[in-house]
Design a protein around this motif. Structure first.
Motif, short mmCIF file in Angstrom:
data_model
loop_
_atom_site.label_atom_id
_atom_site.label_comp_id
_atom_site.label_asym_id
_atom_site.label_seq_id
_atom_site.Cartn_x
_atom_site.Cartn_y
_atom_site.Cartn_z
N ALA A 66 -49.65 -58.77 -17.06
CA ALA A 66 -50.32 -57.76 -17.87
C ALA A 66 -51.42 -58.15 -18.72
O ALA A 66 -52.20 -57.40 -19.11
N GLU A 67 -51.60 -59.38 -19.07
CA GLU A 67 -52.37 -59.85 -20.02
C GLU A 67 -53.75 -60.20 -19.23
O GLU A 67 -54.91 -60.37 -19.96
N HIS A 68 -53.68 -60.41 -17.84
CA HIS A 68 -54.95 -60.78 -17.17
C HIS A 68 -55.42 -59.59 -16.68
O HIS A 68 -55.20 -58.96 -15.78
N ILE A 97 -47.34 -54.34 -13.02
CA ILE A 97 -48.89 -53.58 -12.94
C ILE A 97 -48.97 -52.52 -13.61
O ILE A 97 -50.15 -52.17 -14.10
N THR A 98 -48.01 -51.67 -13.87
CA THR A 98 -48.24 -50.25 -14.68
C THR A 98 -48.32 -50.77 -16.07
O THR A 98 -49.23 -50.18 -16.88
N TYR A 99 -47.63 -51.86 -16.49
CA TYR A 99 -48.10 -52.41 -18.08
C TYR A 99 -49.29 -53.18 -18.24
O TYR A 99 -49.93 -52.82 -19.23
N ARG A 100 -49.68 -53.58 -17.03
CA ARG A 100 -50.91 -54.30 -17.06
C ARG A 100 -51.89 -53.11 -17.15
O ARG A 100 -52.96 -53.31 -17.88
N VAL A 130 -53.93 -48.07 -5.65
CA VAL A 130 -53.54 -47.85 -4.12
C VAL A 130 -52.09 -48.43 -3.96
O VAL A 130 -51.88 -49.67 -4.10
N THR A 131 -51.56 -47.39 -3.35
CA THR A 131 -50.23 -47.68 -2.84
C THR A 131 -49.96 -47.43 -1.31
O THR A 131 -50.95 -46.80 -0.76
N PHE A 132 -48.86 -47.78 -0.75
CA PHE A 132 -48.62 -47.39 0.71
C PHE A 132 -47.78 -46.04 0.95
O PHE A 132 -47.78 -45.86 2.02
N THR A 133 -47.33 -45.40 -0.17
CA THR A 133 -46.45 -44.34 0.31
C THR A 133 -46.65 -43.23 -1.13
O THR A 133 -47.04 -43.88 -1.99
N ALA A 134 -46.83 -42.12 -0.75
CA ALA A 134 -46.99 -41.13 -1.62
C ALA A 134 -45.99 -41.12 -2.73
O ALA A 134 -46.25 -40.92 -3.86
N ARG A 135 -44.89 -41.37 -2.37
CA ARG A 135 -43.69 -41.64 -3.30
C ARG A 135 -44.23 -42.53 -4.43
O ARG A 135 -43.74 -42.64 -5.26
N ALA A 136 -44.57 -43.69 -3.70
CA ALA A 136 -44.50 -45.04 -4.80
C ALA A 136 -45.75 -44.53 -5.63
O ALA A 136 -45.79 -45.10 -6.83
N ALA A 137 -46.72 -43.83 -5.23
CA ALA A 137 -48.09 -43.26 -6.04
C ALA A 137 -47.31 -42.50 -7.02
O ALA A 137 -48.04 -42.61 -8.16
N GLY A 138 -46.58 -41.47 -6.69
CA GLY A 138 -45.96 -40.56 -7.65
C GLY A 138 -45.17 -41.30 -8.72
O GLY A 138 -45.42 -41.08 -9.89
N GLU A 139 -44.39 -42.29 -8.33
CA GLU A 139 -43.75 -43.29 -9.29
C GLU A 139 -44.52 -43.85 -10.27
O GLU A 139 -44.38 -44.10 -11.33
N MET A 140 -45.64 -44.52 -9.65
CA MET A 140 -46.51 -45.19 -10.54
C MET A 140 -47.00 -44.28 -11.54
O MET A 140 -47.41 -44.54 -12.87
N ARG A 141 -47.64 -43.01 -11.33
CA ARG A 141 -48.17 -42.26 -12.00
C ARG A 141 -47.09 -41.58 -13.25
O ARG A 141 -47.40 -41.72 -14.24
N GLY A 173 -47.56 -43.15 -21.71
CA GLY A 173 -48.59 -42.76 -22.80
C GLY A 173 -50.18 -42.78 -22.24
O GLY A 173 -51.01 -42.64 -22.58
N VAL A 174 -50.31 -43.31 -20.86
CA VAL A 174 -51.48 -43.28 -20.03
C VAL A 174 -51.73 -42.42 -19.03
O VAL A 174 -50.85 -42.46 -18.20
#
Length: 678
Positions: free
Chosen positions: A18-20, A39-42, A60-71, A78-79
C-alpha cells in the motif's frame, strides 16, 4: 479515516504494498493472503495522499465479478472514480470510443458464441463436427488468437508448444479451419471477443494520436491475477503503458490453471527482469484457512519438485487451529455422494450456512450423483454455471419494483422499504415450508433483502443506492449470496471461498485427468488440486470412490498428488489401503471437535464395544464401526426403530446388540457377559 488509520488496518507485508505508490511493483500473493485488500488500500492511499487522480487509475481484473468487488471495496474506503474492469471490458470501452474516428462507423457486432461460426467453417472444409468437436475447435481458435499466433504460423508454433490439433484433426487441418473461420466472421460482419483486444492493439500501434490520448487518460495501472495473462493481453498492457513504469501486478504462480487457454505465468515470474529495480513483495500470511488446511496445501505443493516455481509462496496460517482435514475412501460414487450429503446435513445442524458449503470436482459430469444425493436429503444446492441470478424472473421483477419505489420510499428506512416492496412480490420474513421452485424464489428475494441490510449498515445507502448497486452487479454478474450448497468444477471455483469444502473424486484419471499428458500438464493438475484445497476456510474433506458404479470393479486409486499426504501410515504407496488406526484416529478427532456435546456418549459406546469385542474374540470394528457409534451418539435413539434407521445397523446387528446399545444411550451400566449369556 486518516491515512495512518487506513494503513494501520494492514499487516506489514500488505502495508509495504500500500505504501509503494510509484514505480514497478510485483506482488507475489498466496491464496487467502489478502491481495485484494492490499491493492485496494494501495489505490486508496495513493488517492488520499494526492499521488493518484482516481480518474487516471485503471485496475484490470480477469472476471467481472472481481472488478465489481474491487469497485465496491474502493467505495467503502471512500474512493470513487477509479476504473476497475476486465481486460475485455476496458478494451471494448476504448474500442467503441475510438472506432468512429480511427476506422469509421460503428464497432461490428460481437458474436456471443463461436459455436455457429466454427461449425460453419468446419462444414465448408467437409469436417464432421458435433457439439463436442465444435467446442474443442473453438478452444483452439481462442488459443491461437490470444497467443498471437497467425494462421500461417499456427502449425509450427502449435507443434513447438506440444499441441496436437483438436477434435481429432491434425495441425494442418486446424490451420485451414482458422483461415475459413475468419472468412465466415467477415462475411457475417461480426467480430469475436478476442478481436476486441486485437483490433484495439492494431489501432494503438497504427495511430500514435490515439495511443497518446489513452496514455494521458490512464497513468497508473494495476493488474490482478497476473499469472493468467495471455500474450495478447500483455501486448495490450504494454501499449497502454508506453515507456512508463507505473505498473503494479499481483499474482500467484501456484494458481496457474488456465494454460490451455493461452495464459502463462512467465510474465509474472519475469517481471523483475523486464522492469529493472522493481520491488517484489511476498504476501504469505493466510487469513482464510485454518492451519490444518494450510498445512495440507503446502504439502501438496511442496511435492511438485522441480515443477515448483521459485516465485511460489509457502503459506503461513493466521487462524486458530481447528478440525482435522478428512480423508475418505468409498466403495462407489453413489456411496461417496450420499455420505457427502450426510456430512453437509451435519454441518448445517452445527450452524454452518449452506451458502458456506461447496462440493468441488474436476469435471462437470461428476455433479450428477452429488445433485441426486442432495435432492434426496432435502438439501438445496446451486450449480455454478447454471442459470444466472440476474436472469431469474423473480429477480428481474424485484429489481423493477425496487426501481419504481425509489421516490415513494424516500421517508422510510431503506431495509424496511425493501421488505415492504418485496413482500408484494412473494417475500416473507420466514422461509416457506415448501421446497423446489417456491423455496428457490424465496431464497432469491431474501438475498436482495440481505444485500439491502449490508449496504445500509456499511454505506448508509438509500433505495437509490441499492438500485445503483444492483445495476452494477447485474452488469458484472456479481450476484448476492443465495442460500444453498455450491456445486462447481475446480476451475470455476477459483477466486471463491467457503467455510466447508468437499473435494470429491480425487483419484487417478480424474485428478490428474486422464487427458493430461506431459510433465507440464500434470504439474498444472497438481496446482488445480491446490486451488481446490485453498478454497476451504475450516472444514475440508477429500474423497474418492474405488468404483464408479455400485458393484463395479474397484480399480480406482487415489491421486498421486496425495502420496505421502493421505493418512496411510506414511508408506506413500500409490492408491494404498488406508491404515485403519490412522483413519480411525482422524475421524475420532474430527468428531470430537465438531460434536463436543456427544463425545462422552461416543466414548461410552466405544468402551462397551471393546468389552463385546473381547468377549467374542473379534476385532472391535466388526462389532460396530466408529462411524456407526458416532451416528448413534449424535442421534441418541430411544427405541429399536430409531436405531434401525442409522447407517451401519443391519438386522443381524440390531438383534445382537440393539438392546445393549439402547441401554448405553440411556446411561445404564451394561454387563456384557450377562447380555451374551441370555
Amino acid at each position: 479515516m486518516s491515512t495512518e488509520e487506513l494503513l494501520a488496518a494492514l499487516d506489514d507485508d500488505q502495508r509495504a504494498v500500500a505504501e509503494h505508490l510509484t514505480g514497478p511493483l510485483c506482488v507475489l500473493a498466496g491464496a487467502g493472503t489478502g491481495k485484494t485488500r492490499a491493492i485496494t488500500y494501495r489505490i486508496a492511499n495513493g488517492v488520499r495522499s494526492g499521488v493518484y487522480n482516481p480518474q487516471t487509475v485503471l485496475a484490470v481484473t480477469f472476471t467481472a465479478r472481481a472488478a465489481g468487488e474491487m469497485r465496491s471495496r474502493l467505495r467503502d474506503l471512500g474512493v470513487a472514480g477509479v476504473q476497475a474492469r476486465t481486460f475485455h471490458a476496458a478494451a471494448l470501452r476504448q474500442l467503441s470510443y475510438f472506432w468512429p474516428t480511427a476506422i469509421g462507423g460503428q464497432v461490428p457486432r460481437i458474436a456471443e458464441h463461436k459455436a455457429s461460426l466454427v461449425a460453419e467453417a468446419a462444414g465448408r472444409l467437409g469436417l464432421g463436427a458435433d457439439r463436442v468437436a465444435v467446442r474443442d475447435l473453438a478452444g483452439e481458435v481462442e488459443w491461437a488468437k490470444v497467443s498471437l499466433v497467425t494462421t500461417e504460423d499456427y502449425a509450427a508454433k502449435a507443434a513447438r508448444t506440444g499441441r496436437e490439433g483438436a477434435a481429432g484433426h491434425d495441425l494442418a487441418t486446424v490451420a485451414r479451419l482458422l483461415s475459413v473461420y475468419e472468412d465466415v466472421k467477415n462475411e457475417r460482419g461480426v467480430i469475436d471477443f478476442e478481436d476486441v483486444l486485437l483490433l484495439l492493439v492494431g489501432i494503438l500501434l497504427e495511430r500514435e494520436d490515439v495511443a497518446a490520448q489513452v496514455r494521458s487518460q490512464y497513468r497508473h495501472f494495476v493488474v490482478d491475477e497476473y499469472q493468467d495473462v495471455s500474450p495478447l493481453q500483455q501486448r495490450l498492457l504494454d501499449l497502454w503503458l508506453g515507456n512508463r513504469r507505473e505498473l503494479c501486478v499481483v499474482g500467484d504462480v501456484s494458481q496457474t490453471i488456465y494454460s490451455f487457454t493461452g495464459a502463462t505465468p512467465a510474465f509474472l515470474t519475469d517481471f523483475p527482469r523486464r522492469y529493472a529495480g522493481a520491488q517484489v513483495v511476498r504476501l504469505v500470511r493466510d487469513y482464510r484457512s485454518t492451519p490444518q488446511v494450510v498445512d495440507l496445501a503446502n504439502r501438496v505443493l511442496a511435492r511438485a519438485g522441480r515443477h515448483r516455481s521459485s516465485a511460489a509462496v509457502e503459506l503461513v496460517a493466521q487462524r486458530p487451529s481447528s478440525v482435522p482435514v478428512r480423508f475418505e475412501t468409498y466403495d462407489d460414487e453413489l456411496a461417496e455422494a450420499r455420505d457427502v450429503a450426510e456430512r453437509i446435513g451435519a454441518l448445517q445442524r452445527q450452524g454452518v450456512a449452506l451458502s458456506e458449503i461447496a462440493v468441488l470436482y474436476r469435471t462437470n459430469s461428476q455433479s450428477e450423483a452429488i445433485e441426486q444425493a442432495l435432492a434426496d436429503a432435502g438439501i438445496g444446492y446451486l450449480v455454478r454455471g447454471g442459470e444466472r441470478f440476474f436472469s431469474r424472473r423473480e429477480v428481474r421483477e424485484a429489481i423493477l419494483m425496487l426501481r419504481g419505489a425509489v421516490r415513494s420510499s424516500a421517508d422510510q428506512p431503506m431495509p424496511e422499504a425493501v421488505r415492504d416492496v418485496l413482500a408484494s412480490g412473494g417475500w416473507s420474513p420466514e422461509p416457506p415450508a415448501a421446497r423446489g421452485a417456491v423455496r428457490e424464489r424465496w431464497e432469491s428475494l431474501n438475498s436482495l433483502v440481505n444485500l439491502a441490510d449490508d449496504l445500509h449498515a456499511t454505506r448508509s445507502a438509500d433505495m437509490a443506492g441499492l438500485v445503483a448497486e444492483l445495476d452494477e452487479r447485474m452488469a458484472a454478474q456479481n450476484a448476492p449470496t443465495v442460500e444453498g450448497v455450491t456445486l462447481a468444477s475446480l476451475h470455476a471455483a477459483k477466486g471463491l471461498e467457503w467455510d466447508a469444502v468437499f473435494l470429491v473424486g480425487v483419484s487417478e484419471g480424474l485428478l490428474p485427468i486422464s487427458l493430461a499428458e506431459g510433465e507440464d500438464a500434470i504439474a498444472e493438475e497438481r496446482r488445480l488440486l491446490y486451488v481446490g484445497i485453498t478454497r476451504a476456510r475450516e472444514h475440508l474433506q477429500l474423497s474418492f470412490a474405488r468404483a464408479r458404479t455400485v458393484g463395479g470393479r474397484a480399480s480406482r486409486k487415489r491421486s498421486r498428488f496425495l502420496d505421502g499426504v493421505w493418512p496411510d501410515g506414511g508408506d506413500g504407496v500409490h492408491g494404498g489401503r488406508l491404515s485403519r488406526r490412522a483413519a480411525a484416529r482422524a475421524r475420532t478427532e474430527t468428531f470430537a471437535a465438531e460434536n463436543p456435546a456427544d463425545v462422552e456418549l461416543f466414548e461410552r459406546l466405544r468402551s462397551w464395544r471393546g468389552e463385546v469385542a473381547k468377549a467374542v474374540s473379534k476385532p472391535a470394528y466388526t462389532v460396530l464401526h466408529d462411524t456407526t457409534l458416532q451416528a448413534i451418539a449424535t442421534a441418541k435413539p430411544k427405541d429399536l426403530r430409531q436405531l434401525a434407521v442409522l447407517r451401519g445397523i443391519g438386522a443381524t446387528k440390531l438383534e445382537a446388540y440393539g438392546p445393549q446399545v439402547l441401554a448405553v444411550v440411556r446411561g445404564e451400566d451394561v454387563d456384557v457377559q450377562e447380555w451374551l449369556s441370555r
